[in-house]
Design an enzyme around this catalytic site. Structure first.
Site, short mmCIF file in Angstrom:
data_model
loop_
_atom_site.label_atom_id
_atom_site.label_comp_id
_atom_site.label_asym_id
_atom_site.label_seq_id
_atom_site.Cartn_x
_atom_site.Cartn_y
_atom_site.Cartn_z
N CYS A 111 -27.81 18.97 -4.19
CA CYS A 111 -28.15 18.98 -5.51
C CYS A 111 -29.35 17.95 -5.62
O CYS A 111 -30.16 17.94 -6.81
CB CYS A 111 -27.17 18.19 -6.50
SG CYS A 111 -25.65 19.21 -6.37
N HIS A 256 -30.09 14.67 -12.03
CA HIS A 256 -29.21 15.54 -11.77
C HIS A 256 -27.93 15.75 -12.87
O HIS A 256 -27.50 14.61 -13.06
CB HIS A 256 -28.57 15.49 -10.23
CG HIS A 256 -27.77 16.20 -10.00
ND1 HIS A 256 -27.92 17.66 -10.18
CD2 HIS A 256 -26.42 16.31 -9.44
CE1 HIS A 256 -26.65 18.60 -9.80
NE2 HIS A 256 -25.81 17.44 -9.38
N ASN A 286 -23.21 22.06 -13.74
CA ASN A 286 -23.93 21.64 -12.67
C ASN A 286 -24.47 22.82 -11.80
O ASN A 286 -23.59 23.65 -11.38
CB ASN A 286 -22.93 20.78 -11.60
CG ASN A 286 -23.77 20.16 -10.47
OD1 ASN A 286 -24.62 20.67 -10.11
ND2 ASN A 286 -22.94 19.35 -9.80
O1 UT7 Z 1 -23.48 17.43 -7.66
C1 UT7 Z 1 -22.63 16.75 -6.95
C2 UT7 Z 1 -21.21 17.35 -7.11
N1 UT7 Z 1 -20.32 16.67 -7.61
C3 UT7 Z 1 -20.09 15.70 -8.29
O2 UT7 Z 1 -20.87 15.09 -8.87
C4 UT7 Z 1 -18.85 15.33 -8.85
C5 UT7 Z 1 -18.63 14.03 -8.94
N2 UT7 Z 1 -17.52 13.43 -9.68
C6 UT7 Z 1 -16.80 13.75 -11.02
O3 UT7 Z 1 -17.74 14.14 -11.54
C7 UT7 Z 1 -15.61 13.40 -11.21
O4 UT7 Z 1 -14.96 12.86 -10.27
C8 UT7 Z 1 -14.70 14.63 -11.61
C9 UT7 Z 1 -15.08 15.33 -12.90
C10 UT7 Z 1 -14.77 15.61 -10.44
C11 UT7 Z 1 -13.03 14.29 -11.92
O5 UT7 Z 1 -13.00 13.38 -12.92
P1 UT7 Z 1 -12.28 12.01 -12.61
O6 UT7 Z 1 -12.51 11.42 -13.84
O7 UT7 Z 1 -12.69 11.23 -11.34
O8 UT7 Z 1 -10.80 12.80 -12.61
P2 UT7 Z 1 -9.72 12.38 -11.32
O9 UT7 Z 1 -10.18 13.13 -10.23
O10 UT7 Z 1 -9.50 11.03 -11.01
O11 UT7 Z 1 -8.48 13.03 -11.94
C12 UT7 Z 1 -7.65 12.27 -13.02
C13 UT7 Z 1 -6.67 13.46 -13.46
C14 UT7 Z 1 -5.83 13.98 -12.14
O12 UT7 Z 1 -4.59 14.09 -12.56
P3 UT7 Z 1 -3.35 12.94 -12.04
O13 UT7 Z 1 -3.51 12.97 -10.62
O14 UT7 Z 1 -3.82 11.79 -12.64
O15 UT7 Z 1 -2.20 13.74 -12.74
C15 UT7 Z 1 -6.59 15.28 -11.92
O16 UT7 Z 1 -5.55 16.22 -11.26
O17 UT7 Z 1 -7.18 14.57 -14.09
C16 UT7 Z 1 -6.71 15.56 -13.54
N3 UT7 Z 1 -7.64 16.85 -13.47
C17 UT7 Z 1 -7.88 17.59 -14.25
N4 UT7 Z 1 -7.16 17.71 -15.66
C18 UT7 Z 1 -7.25 18.64 -16.40
C19 UT7 Z 1 -8.62 17.04 -12.52
N5 UT7 Z 1 -9.47 18.23 -13.02
C20 UT7 Z 1 -8.89 18.46 -14.23
C21 UT7 Z 1 -9.14 19.49 -15.13
N6 UT7 Z 1 -8.25 19.64 -16.13
N7 UT7 Z 1 -10.26 20.42 -14.85
#
Ligand code: UT7
Length: 329
Positions: A111, A256, A286
């Site tokens: 990215c 980004h 993204n």
């Molecule tokens: O370009 C570079 C590539 N990538 C990135 O830049 C990604 C960088 N990271 C992020 O943007 C974030 O970490 C994410 C958007 C990927 C995830 O957000 P988060 O606030 O860090 O969520 P998390 O991974 O801590 O998950 C929190 C909860 C989890 O459930 P439990 O375990 O607390 O029950 C996940 O399973 O949210 C759940 N979850 C979802 N729930 C509904 C993860 N994805 C989803 C979803 N819908 N799409």
């Protein structure tokens, strides 16, 4: 020596998936996606290939620059989702738009690819080996999206953007960096080749990588999030210092577009007002290396860039890579 962005172009597929569409295929909701990422919709290929989207964007950028195809002496492709392992996407784009003779190559800095490409373009322009560089950033990120994995599938979209870059007189600085110890934080494995002579099994030297399926992006989102909110401010500060300007002198930041919360945290850490930051993640999600040049193209089309504006582009991505460039419009 500075650089001039002489022309910009973009292409996004017509197919659009909104958050409610994703709620039908995985356990998610518009509310979760909007509040956790800022994304509302993303464009998704309807059969367009990365090089074709790149070629559309390139044609538009060349026209916008008021140059001829023959004037381009370097095509730098940025992509992590090219159509072929070989030849490069840059070669395919150049063939498609009718370039006969130019240095064509791809660079994969995920990215952060566009920032890396600007850094390289400026160096080629400065040494005089090239006079007109066409940067083509085209991504079909959905090519490696697992539509059963809600934590990644909602984040990504497809699209392309191109810029024509020539020498300029204004201010310029860029800083590009990598933290390769985080290479396992985002990855997409290719299958290990089978052949009639093989008796061994591939070992990636990493349990997670050994266990991961091939073809689909694997991401430790939280770790990438933490990295990004530190790396982006660091890169902006380093580029500003190299340029000899203060952060207040930067008129516009085009970051980004991975997550609105990452962008907001980075701006806060830089103590910069959010009004100085361009965001289009709500519409496109993204699109990896195409996010930043697509933003540039939109801002130019909307007439929002004034001569002399100091623009900072900043990115991060798999690798882990990061970097920032500052240039005068
Ligand atoms: O370009 C570079 C590539 N990538 C990135 O830049 C990604 C960088 N990271 C992020 O943007 C974030 O970490 C994410 C958007 C990927 C995830 O957000 P988060 O606030 O860090 O969520 P998390 O991974 O801590 O998950 C929190 C909860 C989890 O459930 P439990 O375990 O607390 O029950 C996940 O399973 O949210 C759940 N979850 C979802 N729930 C509904 C993860 N994805 C989803 C979803 N819908 N799409």
């Amino acid at each position: 020596m500075g650089l001039t962005i002489k022309g910009t172009g973009m292409y996004v597929p017509d197919v659009i998936a909104d958050n409610d569409d994703f709620a039908k295929i995985v356990d998610t909701s518009d509310e979760w996606i909007t509040t956790r990422t800022g994304i509302k919709t993303r464009h998704i290929t309807n059969g367009e290939l990365a090089f074709q989207m790149g070629a559309e964007a390139a044609r538009m950028a060349i026209k916008d620059a008021g140059i001829e195809v023959e004037d381009v002496d370097m095509v730098l492709g940025t992509t992590v989702t090219a159509d072929c392992l070989t030849p490069s996407m840059a070669c395919l784009v150049a063939k498609e738009i009718g370039i006969e003779d130019a240095v064509c190559m791809d660079l994969n800095a995920a990215c952060a690819g566009y920032v890396f490409a600007l850094d390289i373009a400026q160096k080629y322009l400065e040494c005089g080996d090239c006079k007109t560089v066409l940067i083509v950033s085209s991504e079909i990120v959905t090519r490696m999206v697992d539509y059963t994995d809600r934590s990644t599938c909602v984040l990504f979209g497809d699209g392309a953007a191109a810029t024509v870059v020539t020498k300029g007189d204004g201010l310029y600085s860029s800083v590009i960096k990598s933290s390769p110890q985080g290479a396992d934080k985002i990855f997409t494995k290719l299958p290990v080749p089978e052949n009639p002579f093989k008796t061994g099994t591939a070992d990636w030297g990493d349990e997670r990588m050994n266990d991961a399926p091939t073809g689909f992006m694997q991401m430790q989102g939280n770790d990438v999030y933490k990295f990004a909110t530190t790396a982006m401010p660091q890169a902006v500060e380093a580029a500003a210092e190299k340029a000899g300007i203060s952060l207040e002198e930067i008129d516009l930041i085009i970051p980004h577009q991975a997550n609105i919360r990452i962008v907001q945290t980075a701006m806060k850490r830089l103590k910069m007002p959010k009004e100085k930051c361009y965001v289009n993640i709500q519409d496109y999600g993204n699109i990896s290396s195409a996010c930043i040049p697509l933003g540039l193209c939109q801002l130019k089309e909307q007439g929002q860039l004034k001569k002399g504006d100091k623009i900072c582009v900043v990115g991060f991505g798999a690798g882990l890579t990061y970097g920032a460039a500052i240039f005068e419009w």
